[in-house]
Structures are given as C-alpha cells and as structure tokens.
Scaffold this active site. Structure first.
Site, PDB file in Angstrom:
ATOM      1  N   LYS A 192      17.305  -1.645  -5.749  1.00 36.17           N
ATOM      2  CA  LYS A 192      17.168  -2.742  -4.794  1.00 36.17           C
ATOM      3  C   LYS A 192      15.837  -3.440  -5.068  1.00 36.17           C
ATOM      4  O   LYS A 192      14.778  -2.950  -4.705  1.00 36.17           O
ATOM      5  CB  LYS A 192      17.205  -2.247  -3.354  1.00 36.17           C
ATOM      6  N   GLU A 268       4.571   4.810  -5.152  1.00 33.38           N
ATOM      7  CA  GLU A 268       3.468   4.144  -5.853  1.00 33.38           C
ATOM      8  C   GLU A 268       3.054   2.993  -4.968  1.00 33.38           C
ATOM      9  O   GLU A 268       3.796   2.016  -4.813  1.00 33.38           O
ATOM     10  CB  GLU A 268       3.921   3.683  -7.238  1.00 33.38           C
ATOM     11  N   CYS A 302      -1.395  -3.934  -7.920  1.00 32.84           N
ATOM     12  CA  CYS A 302      -1.959  -2.852  -7.112  1.00 32.84           C
ATOM     13  C   CYS A 302      -3.120  -2.154  -7.805  1.00 32.84           C
ATOM     14  O   CYS A 302      -3.993  -1.593  -7.146  1.00 32.84           O
ATOM     15  CB  CYS A 302      -0.874  -1.845  -6.753  1.00 32.84           C
ATOM     16  N   GLU A 401      -6.256  -3.914   1.064  1.00 30.77           N
ATOM     17  CA  GLU A 401      -5.657  -4.561  -0.092  1.00 30.77           C
ATOM     18  C   GLU A 401      -5.263  -5.999   0.267  1.00 30.77           C
ATOM     19  O   GLU A 401      -4.499  -6.220   1.205  1.00 30.77           O
ATOM     20  CB  GLU A 401      -4.431  -3.781  -0.562  1.00 30.77           C
TER      21      GLU A 401
END
Length: 497
Positions: A192, A268, A302, A401
C-alpha cells in the site's frame, strides 16, 4: 499541461489512469479514482485507482492463498529468476519511470540516476542473488541434550504475508527495499503506497503483469486515498508481518494495532540527525556539505542531517559559510538536470514546513538564509532552503522532524559536548562527523547513538548495508542481510539420533 506532465500521462498503456494489482490482474478501484498532482506545477497529472475495503480484502486473500497453496515459498531459484525479470523490466522502462517519478514525486531528475530510481532497481539483483546463496538450513550436528542422542537443524523460513506500507518521499527506493527482500525470502506481499505517489507504485504493477512470471497473488499493489485502508491492512489476521516506513506518530499506531494479533513489525521512522563539525575540520567544506545535504530533494528524507553542530568559537563563521553555500543551491523545476532542491510534495507539507518557520521566530531564532517561499515562483510547493540560527537544542525546531530544507545550526564546546547534543534527541537514525584527525572523528562517530554514520563524506547507502535507527527512529533494519532476515522465521528440527 506542461511537457513533463504530457510525457507522464501518455506512457500509460491505456490512459492517464492507473490500476490496482490484485491476484495477478490489473483492475479498477471499488471507490473510483483519485487525482495525483505534480507538486512543481500544482497541475493534475491524472488519476489513480482508489481501492475500497473489498479490494484490499481481495488482495490480502490472494496473498494468503499464494503463500499457503503454491510452491513460491519453497523455490528460491524461481524467486530469484522473477526478481531478476522485474529488475530487467524496470531497467528497460527506466525512461518512463523517470518521467513519472520526477512529475509525481517532485524528485530532481539528477537523483533518479541514484537513490530515487536507478539505484533501487539495481538493488533487486542483490536480493535475487541472496535468495539462492542464503544458508536456508544449518546443520548443528549431533548432540545429547538431557542424555538423548539428537541431530539438530536450524531452518530459516519466510514469515508469510507481508503488509508493506510506504511513504511518498523516496517511493521506488522504499517500495523496492521492501519488495526485494520480502520476495527473495519467500513471502507474498500486499503493498500500500502513499496516496501522494500512487503512479510510482502502480507502474511497477503494470510491469509485473506484462513482463514477469511472478505468480498471481505474490505481489498485490493497492493504491488508495483513504488512510483507513492502511489500518485495515495492519489489523487483518491473515497478515503475518507489517513493514512500515513513515512518521513516528503513525508508527506508534501501527505497532499498537499489530499488537492485537502479535504480528511481527518492522518500523523505519523519523529522524533529526546531527552533522558534527569538529574543531580541526575544514569548516567551509563541512558547512557546504551540510547545506547540500539538507537541500537534497527539498529535505524530504528521514536520514538527512538537519542539525549542524559547530565549534562555538566559530559559530558565526560557520553560519556565514553555510548561508553562502545555500545561496548557490538551485531551487526549481525537478525536471531540470541541474536542480537539487525541488518542491515539497503537497500544499499540506508546505504548510507544515511554513509552520515550523514561524515557530523558529517565535522561539527566538533568526534566518541566516531563506525563511519563506521562493520569490517569483507562484506555482508549485516550493520553500527556500533555510538556515536557522540563535536556537538551542531544546527548541522544538531543533528536536522535531520538519521534513523540509531547514537546517538548524547549534554550537558545541568540544567533542564530548558535541556527542551529548547529537544524542540529546528522541531519534537515532543517521548522522555525520567531519574532522581532519580520522581516529578522532571515528571515536566521535562511535559514541553517537544512531543506525548510520558518515565520516568525512562516506556513503552508507547500498543494497548490502543494513539501514535503520535507534530509539524512536524505528525497530529492525532494512536492506542488507540483516534486512532480508527481518522477513524470516526460525524453526529448529530435532530428530532422534
């Protein structure tokens, strides 16, 4: 419609709409279609199949049958052949895929020669080779546990049905980093992808059907505009393992949902990685590298280093050098081969980044460079490369982040202090150390608690290198033999000797 959009749509075999891949067949979505948008122009590229709950249920059922009722899980040579077929099909169609990737993901064309496309395609060969060379059975020999003569073997076997849920920032790299090892290990997959980049994934489904011998149900690709489909996939008891890449907040939700059926989970997640400049470093070179890194793909990675730690005595000099380097980085059309910093993926993401820029000022920071939208660029989701000064590591802008081309520069008072600041983060994904004395730089790198570290520009991305993080950056590893083994179970067989 721009020329890049025209190239992206006219290469589809049938129309400017993509389809689901379910049980070996390409089909429309039960919920209709949803648009995919070019982030550099804000124009609609075309439409993607929008899966409903029944489509996903069918995909999971197909993956379950393919795993339980066919020989896929027990034939590594066939798996290797299919992976090589997929690699070669992707390679033959790389021009078409490049056009889609630049237009849909806003990925600079330059990056598609490496980690955005061609690198991940080549990486499939590593996992094909591993499928055939891996020691699936280890003979532990004869022993007498509790006085009983016994012969023991350790078998490594595929986990089963894998739910692979992926983000939009590096769609091919992350899709193939899951598909490659999962398939090589003998699993079946329901992929997905993110709703922002459905064509990148659907194109792979088209090639699987047209140009490979992958059996029906082994790979299913389900695009959807509805986040509920991801939740449905994670919760389904027919799924044995969830491999998720995305935000830490969503990763927590995935882990909580998977706990109900005790699925294996690989996560992750996010990062706020530090680029540590030691006091013996070439300051200008280090600052230029840090500026380049945070501007690559508009900072939408990331593992990008987004905190620049420099000696306190040279803070102003470092800020000036970094700002000067940023001023030379081209922001613009990702189809231009000279572009490094393209658009953010969406208006939503641009709003998020702009919110952090406002927060930087509210927290007492200043902009040594950038700080807003790109002057003269009225269309597209572009934000200037930005250097924030005047903040401490306790600020939200230095701890959270952002996922944009925003670098926070922080002072340190020597090696121990730099290590302390680098480790003072909820994340532990990546990082970098720059210094002339190599042994000293290595010592600093060894004390930073992250999954990957670059010393003086060393590159850690490769098919054979495990990637992942400490702390809230995730659980498990992707890529390399360690990443391959995430998709395996361990069985011991002992028989009377």
């Amino acid at each position: 419609m721009s020329s890049s959009v025209e190239r992206a749509t006219t290469h589809w075999p049938t129309s400017s709409s993509s389809r689901l891949l379910v049980d070996g067949e390409l089909r429309a979505g039960g919920a209709g279609e949803f648009p995919t948008v070019n982030p550099a122009t804000e124009e609609i590229l075309g439409f993607a199949a929008d899966a409903d709950a029944r489509d996903l249920d069918a995909a999971i059922g197909a993956a379950r049958r393919a795993f339980d009722e066919t020989g896929w899980a027990r034939d590594p040579a066939f798996r290797a052949r299919c992976l090589l077929q997929l690699r070669d099909a992707l390679t033959r169609n790389v021009g078409w895929l490049r056009t889609i990737t630049v237009a849909e993901a806003g990925a600079p064309s330059l990056l598609t020669r490496g980690p955005q496309l061609e690198g991940p395609i080549a990486d499939l060969g590593f996992f094909a080779d591993l499928a055939e060379s891996y020691p699936w059975i280890t003979d532990l020999g004869r022993a007498e546990p509790m006085g009983v003569p016994t012969r023991r073997w350790v078998h490594r076997e595929p986990a089963g049905v894998v739910a692979a849920i992926t983000p939009w920032n590096f769609p091919h790299q992350i899709n193939f980093a899951k598909l490659g090892p999962a398939l090589a290990a003998g699993n079946t997959v329901v992929l997905k992808p993110a709703p922002d980049t459905p064509w990148c994934a659907a194109a792979v489904g088209e090639l699987i059907v047209r140009e490979t011998d992958l059996p029906p149900g082994v790979v299913n690709i389900v695009t959807s505009s509805d986040d509920a489909r991801g939740a449905q996939l994670v919760a389904d008891p027919r799924v044995d393992l969830v491999s998720f890449t995305g935000s830490t907040a969503t990763g927590r939700a995935v882990m909580a949902s998977a706990a109900a059926s005790l699925k294996k989970v690989f996560l992750e997640l996010g990062g706020k990685s530090a680029y540590v400049v030691l006091d013996d470093a070439d300051l200008r070179a280090a600052c230029a590298m840090a500026a380049f890194a945070v501007c690559t793909h508009a900072g939408q990675g990331c593992a990008i280093t987004t905190r620049l730690l420099v000696p306190r005595a040279r803070y102003d000099e470092a800020a000036a050098a970094t700002a000067a380097a940023m001023s030379g980085i081209r922001v613009g059309d990702p189809a231009d081969p000279g572009t490094i910093c393209g658009p953010l993926i969406s208006a939503r993401q641009r709003d998020r980044v702009e919110g952090y820029l406002r927060l930087a000022l509210e927290e007492g920071g200043r902009f040594a460079y950038g700080g807003g939208r790109v002057p003269g660029m009225e269309r597209g989701f572009f934000v200037q490369p930005t250097l924030v000064t005047g903040l401490g590591n306790e600020s939200r802008v230095a701890r959270e982040e952002i996922f944009g081309p925003v670098l926070v520069i922080l002072p340190h008072d020597g090696d121990d202090d730099a290590v302390r600041i680098a480790n003072d983060s909820p994340y532990g994904l990546s990082g970098a150390v720059h210094g002339t004395d190599l042994e000293r730089a290595r010592s600093v790198a060894s004390r930073i608690r992250t999954g990957t570290l670059s010393v003086n520009g060393g590159v850690w991305y490769s098919a054979d290198i495990p990637f992942g993080g400490y702390k809230q950056s995730g659980i498990g590893r992707e890529m390399g033999v360690a990443g391959f083994e995430e998709y395996l179970e361990t069985k011991v067989i002992a028989e009377s000797a």
